[in-house]
Scaffold this motif. Structure first.
Motif, short mmCIF file in Angstrom:
data_model
loop_
_atom_site.label_atom_id
_atom_site.label_comp_id
_atom_site.label_asym_id
_atom_site.label_seq_id
_atom_site.Cartn_x
_atom_site.Cartn_y
_atom_site.Cartn_z
N UNK A 66 1.35 -1.88 -7.73
CA UNK A 66 0.09 -2.30 -7.10
C UNK A 66 -0.15 -3.77 -7.45
N UNK A 67 -0.27 -4.65 -6.44
CA UNK A 67 -0.47 -6.09 -6.62
C UNK A 67 -1.79 -6.49 -5.98
N UNK A 68 -2.65 -7.19 -6.76
CA UNK A 68 -3.99 -7.52 -6.24
C UNK A 68 -3.91 -8.62 -5.19
N UNK A 69 -5.01 -8.88 -4.43
CA UNK A 69 -4.98 -9.87 -3.35
C UNK A 69 -4.65 -11.29 -3.80
N UNK A 70 -4.94 -11.63 -5.07
CA UNK A 70 -4.62 -12.98 -5.55
C UNK A 70 -3.17 -13.10 -5.97
N UNK A 75 7.26 -0.16 4.17
CA UNK A 75 6.87 -1.34 4.95
C UNK A 75 5.54 -1.85 4.40
N UNK A 76 5.48 -3.13 4.10
CA UNK A 76 4.30 -3.73 3.46
C UNK A 76 3.95 -5.00 4.23
N UNK A 77 2.65 -5.25 4.36
CA UNK A 77 2.18 -6.49 4.99
C UNK A 77 1.44 -7.33 3.96
N UNK A 78 1.81 -8.61 3.91
CA UNK A 78 1.10 -9.55 3.04
C UNK A 78 -0.21 -9.91 3.74
N UNK A 79 -1.38 -9.46 3.19
CA UNK A 79 -2.64 -9.72 3.90
C UNK A 79 -3.00 -11.20 3.97
N UNK A 89 7.00 -6.95 5.51
CA UNK A 89 8.22 -6.78 4.71
C UNK A 89 8.68 -5.32 4.78
N UNK A 90 10.00 -5.14 4.91
CA UNK A 90 10.62 -3.80 4.90
C UNK A 90 11.83 -3.85 3.96
#
Length: 986
Positions: free
Chosen positions: A108-112, A373-377, A383-384
């Protein structure tokens, strides 16, 4: 590793036929009913562009997280790789140091991108800050398998997460806070606190918290969305402003009494995932997509609605090719207009507007099954990853085909919003909207849209004509007219004429219907605004004759007058008012616009009907009007002559003469004629103030004399005679009026005593012969010193007694005696003067001067006797030539020329005497007398010439006479020769 995310190769993308057809359709977009050229658009790049990262991991990739350009991945059993995407050539590898039986469950990585929470399968959690290399244990979190983390976007910093929410596999939601600082002596753990705030259930049993999201709205409002395998919960509440506690406990406590708002679906696939879309210009997400058992639930987020945050919710059911037994959905990512669904071997992109699959990308088997699959907000990249490879998707011009979808959904405003920079697409949307409105009988809206398109003008116009929609046709023409360029003069002219005809037809129909008078006024006002349009002023002016004809053909007089005023065609307006006997309105237009030419043209007509107002207008115009050009209007009254017209004419003429001081002879003559005919009392006063000399007056004297004589104004005639200096005629005429007037005329020729005496004799004769008044006759003698008693005696009858003339005769005789005595004295004085002059002449004959041999000339200082000379009584002596040079510059031009002529005559006479030959003896005998006579006359002529020369140059001494006195102010040295003289002295 240096080029892990910077240098890569484009993989060959296999496109699904759906996507291919979509691109072809977009590439072949043409504007079927427009003026644009229907050409194939340039090949466009795909919206979703996949790129494989040129990176081969040393171990299998277990888990992957990316946010704010910070990438973290778990490799193998105990390795964590961190990469700053801004510096991809500087990767950071960290060993976790975990137990053998534990595995990384989730990252889990925070928005910053600063705080990384690592959930282990042994229900333990680790924490790693971006600025440190040390992995720290979260002791308070031990015993809970973490499934989701809801980060605090508002209060989170690089060193502190602020209050966050943590969801576990047992459905418990905890509130926690993590600090990156080392802490105090008694508390070295990064977790500040860890407390339970809520628990979620499904079917009465705890359910894992698959996802949790925290958002803040307006007015300290907080929204919390949490999902389980088949339920979506919403928690809404407010955090009091200024309170020390910024956590979320109060939000859940506010919802304890009531069941939380949730949505449930009957089927689950063991997990779910929710994703949000946030635009760059907004803080809060505006849309969501939730992947659950039945399909993908997607819609908008409305932070104003009180009951639910979700709005416009739709469900996209999984397509038949998705079978939960072997290709169950793994992840979902939401973009602005699409959500991407990750399957084990492919990615599908579904448009949220119509639910259609617009893109499908199948991955090769060599990379292994897709894991996440992840999206950098923040960065927006998708990313996949698999166990062996990492891919990313760039999204390019996602909204380029959206306009077509909105157009097909008849959402034309949104369609136009997304094709503003593409005129060919905008034209298509407008044409479709116009056609849609036309079919739904919204003709006005259809006309406005059609006017903005490039569709064939004739086709559209015919559509409205066939539908009998004149108002819509007018609206279409107006909009089309406003969109034309100034250079398109022909099109502008045609549209202006057509619109004028439509307006006039409409006004004619409304005017005949009494119930629509209000609409008639509104339409007329609209028509007049059209005529006033500054944009088409040139076209209206150039075609004003045609518009006048249209207005006249419809009998629209009011609007024709209005249009004439706009075109500044005031002549037509005034003519209209005069034809309808509205002279006041005509004069008002004249006075308002002050056009001199129109005053000259229409004043004759107006003067016949409203003379006073016309003259007031003339006076107000003042010097801007030429009174001479108004004379036709002033004389344009009937022979009977209206008294008001005559009085107003005289008033204006007096204004011109006395106020404007006009000197035009015609004006003064006309005023004289008016005075003579209608106002004789003012005639004499005008003549008196006009001046007593011919150079001062501005009227014609002969015309004035004839005018006064015709009307019998004798006194005025006398005044004119006096100005003309015809004193005899003035006296003769004055004697018919008044003797005193004749006397005043007789004294006028002051410089001519003979004429003055003659005039007084006329007066005396009139007094004696006509009035037979001796006393008045004797008064004439006392009034004029030129008359004597003997001058008037012949006028009296023979038998008049001498008693009346006794005093006059005696005074006359005394004057004669005095005159005789004066003559005697003058004769005696003249005799005495003649005697003295004869004595002086005799004395001068005997007077002489003595010149000695050593005397010198006063000018040249040479001996005097060697050349002819002059001796003056004052003692100065001059050579002839020296005296000549001294005197000549001071003589007048006349005397200089006279002296030059005498010298030439003297030289000629001298040559004649020298060249004459001596005669022979016979000749001397025969013609001796004549020769002697000729010689004697030549000698006399020379002596006379010399005498004349002496009179000019020797009339006085040059040093003692007037010449020296007159030259006293002249400098001794000529100013022109001063410098030369000055230099000669040096």
């Amino acid at each position: 590793m240096a080029s892990i995310l910077d240098e890569y190769e484009d993989s060959q993308n296999r496109r699904h036929p759906v996507q291919h057809s979509s691109r072809l359709a977009a590439a072949n977009i043409g504007i079927t009913h427009s003026g644009f050229v229907n050409v194939r658009l340039e090949e466009e790049k795909p919206i979703f562009n996949k790129q494989r990262i040129d990176f081969t991991p040393p171990e299998k990739i277990n888990h992957f997280a990316v946010c704010n350009n910070q990438l973290c991945m778990s490799l193998g059993k105990d390795t964590l790789l961190r990469i700053d995407l801004a510096k991809p050539d500087q990767p950071n590898q960290i060993e976790l140091g975990r137990k053998e039986d534990s595995k990384v469950h989730k990252l889990f990585l925070d928005p910053t991108g600063s705080h990384l929470v690592i959930s282990l399968s042994t229900s333990e959690c680790l924490y790693l800050n971006r600025n440190t290399q040390k992995v720290r244990s979260l002791s308070r979190w031990r015993g809970h398998l973490i499934e989701s983390v809801g980060w605090n976007k508002l209060l989170g910093t690089e060193t502190n997460t602020g209050p966050i929410l943590v969801g576990t596999s047992q459905g418990i939601i905890f509130e926690a806070e993590i600090s990156a600082s080392e802490g105090s002596l008694f508390n070295t753990n990064p977790d500040q606190y860890f407390k339970q705030v809520h628990a979620l259930e499904e079917d009465g049993k705890p359910a894992p918290v698959c996802c949790i999201e925290v958002e803040r709205g307006m007015e300290s409002k907080v929204f919390i969305i949490a999902t389980t395998r088949k339920r979506l919960f919403q928690f809404v509440g407010r955090i009091p402003e200024g309170s020390d506690q910024q956590g979320f406990s109060s939000i859940f406590s506010q919802n304890q009494e009531l069941l939380p708002s949730f949505q449930e679906f009957p089927f689950n696939m063991g997990y779910s995932e929710i994703t949000f879309y946030t635009s760059k210009l907004r803080i809060c997400p505006k849309a969501f997509a939730w992947m659950m058992g039945n399909g993908v639930l997607y819609g908008q987020l409305d932070y104003v609605r009180p009951d639910s945050l979700l709005s416009d919710v739709q469900v996209w059911d999984y397509t038949p090719d998705i079978d939960f037994s072997f290709n169950k959905p793994i992840s979902v990512v939401l973009t602005q207009f699409h959500f991407l669904l990750l399957l084990p071997d492919r990615v599908k992109a579904i448009c949220t507007l119509n639910g259609q699959v617009v893109y499908e990308d199948v991955f090769p088997d060599k990379f292994g099954p897709l894991k996440k699959m992840i999206k950098d907000p923040v960065g927006g990249l998708i990313w996949i990853y698999t166990e062996k490879a990492v891919f990313r998707y760039h999204i390019q011009r996602e909204a380029r085909d959206v306009w077509q979808m909105y157009m097909s959904m008849n959402k034309f405003d949104l369609a136009k919003e997304y094709c503003r920079d593409r005129p060919e697409c905008m034209d298509t949307v407008l044409a479709k909207e116009a056609e849609h409105c036309f079919q739904n009988k919204r003709y006005m809206e259809s006309a406005k849209c059609y006017a903005l398109t490039q569709n064939y003008f004739e086709e559209i116009a015919l559509k409205f004509i066939e539908a009998k929609q004149e108002e819509a046709l007018k609206e279409f023409l107006l909009k089309k007219l406003n969109n034309l360029k100034e250079s398109e003069k022909t099109q502008i002219t045609l549209l202006v004429m057509w619109l004028t005809e439509l307006y006039l037809n409409r006004l004619g129909l409304l005017e005949s219907d009494e119930g629509k008078y209000g609409l008639f006024l509104e339409t007329r006002e609209e028509f007049r605004k059209f005529l006033c349009s500054s944009k088409h002023k040139e076209c209206l002016y150039n075609n004003r004759t045609t518009i006048y004809d249209l207005l006249a053909s419809h009998g629209n007089v009011d609007d024709m007058v209005y249009f004439s005023v706009i075109m500044q065609d005031y002549e037509r307006v005034i003519s209209h008012y005069c034809q309808h006997d509205d002279y006041g309105a005509a004069l008002e237009v004249l006075s308002k616009h002050c056009d001199e030419k129109l005053f000259y043209k229409f004043s004759p007509v107006l003067m016949q009907h409203i003379p006073k107002k016309v003259v007031d207008a003339w006076i107000k115009m003042g010097n801007r009007l030429d009174p001479k050009k108004l004379i036709p209007a002033l004389v344009n009254y009937s022979q009977m002559g209206s008294t008001q017209q005559i009085n107003e004419t005289i008033r204006y003429m007096e204004f011109c003469v006395y106020q404007l001081v006009v000197t035009e002879e015609a004006i003064h003559n006309y005023l004289l004629s008016l005075y003579a005919k209608y106002k004789p009392d003012s005639l004499l006063s005008y003549l008196e103030q006009a001046g007593t000399h011919a150079s001062d007056i501005h009227y014609d004297l002969k015309y004035a004399l004839r005018l006064c004589a015709e009307h019998g104004y004798l006194q005025a005639c006398v005044l004119v005679y006096k100005i003309m200096e015809l004193y005899e005629e003035a006296v003769d005429l004055a004697l018919q009026v008044d003797v005193d007037l004749a006397k005043s005329c007789a004294d006028l020729p002051e410089d001519d005593e003979e004429l003055r005496k003659k005039l007084w004799l006329k007066i005396a004769r009139h007094v004696v012969q006509e009035e037979k008044d001796v006393k008045k006759a004797m008064n004439c003698l006392s009034s004029c010193n030129l008359l004597k008693i003997e001058d008037i005696l012949p006028f009296f009858p023979d038998f008049v007694t001498i008693d009346h003339f006794k005093e006059a005769i005696c005074s006359s005789l005394e004057e004669y005696n005095q005159h005789i005595d004066e003559l005697k004295r003058e004769m005696e004085e003249a005799t005495e003067s003649a005697k003295r002059i004869r004595e002086d002449i005799q004395e001068m004959r005997n007077k002489y001067g003595l010149v000695e041999s050593q005397e010198k000339c006063a000018v040249c200082d040479f001996p005097l006797l060697n050349r002819p000379f002059y001796l003056f009584l004052c003692g100065h002596m001059f050579h002839y030539d020296c005296l000549f040079q001294e005197v000549n510059p001071h003589l007048s031009s006349y005397k200089q020329s006279k002296l030059e002529e005498l010298q030439k005559k003297l030289a000629a006479a001298s040559r004649t005497s020298k060249s004459r030959p001596r005669p022979a003896p016979k000749e001397k005998e025969e013609g001796g007398d004549s020769a002697s006579l000729g010689k004697g006359s030549a000698s006399v002529s020379r002596e006379q010439i010399k005498s004349d020369i002496d009179d000019i140059i020797a009339c006085e001494c040059v040093y003692c006479g007037e010449l020296m006195i007159k030259s006293i102010d002249k400098p001794f040295i000529d100013p022109l020769k001063f410098e030369e003289e000055k230099s000669s002295w040096l």
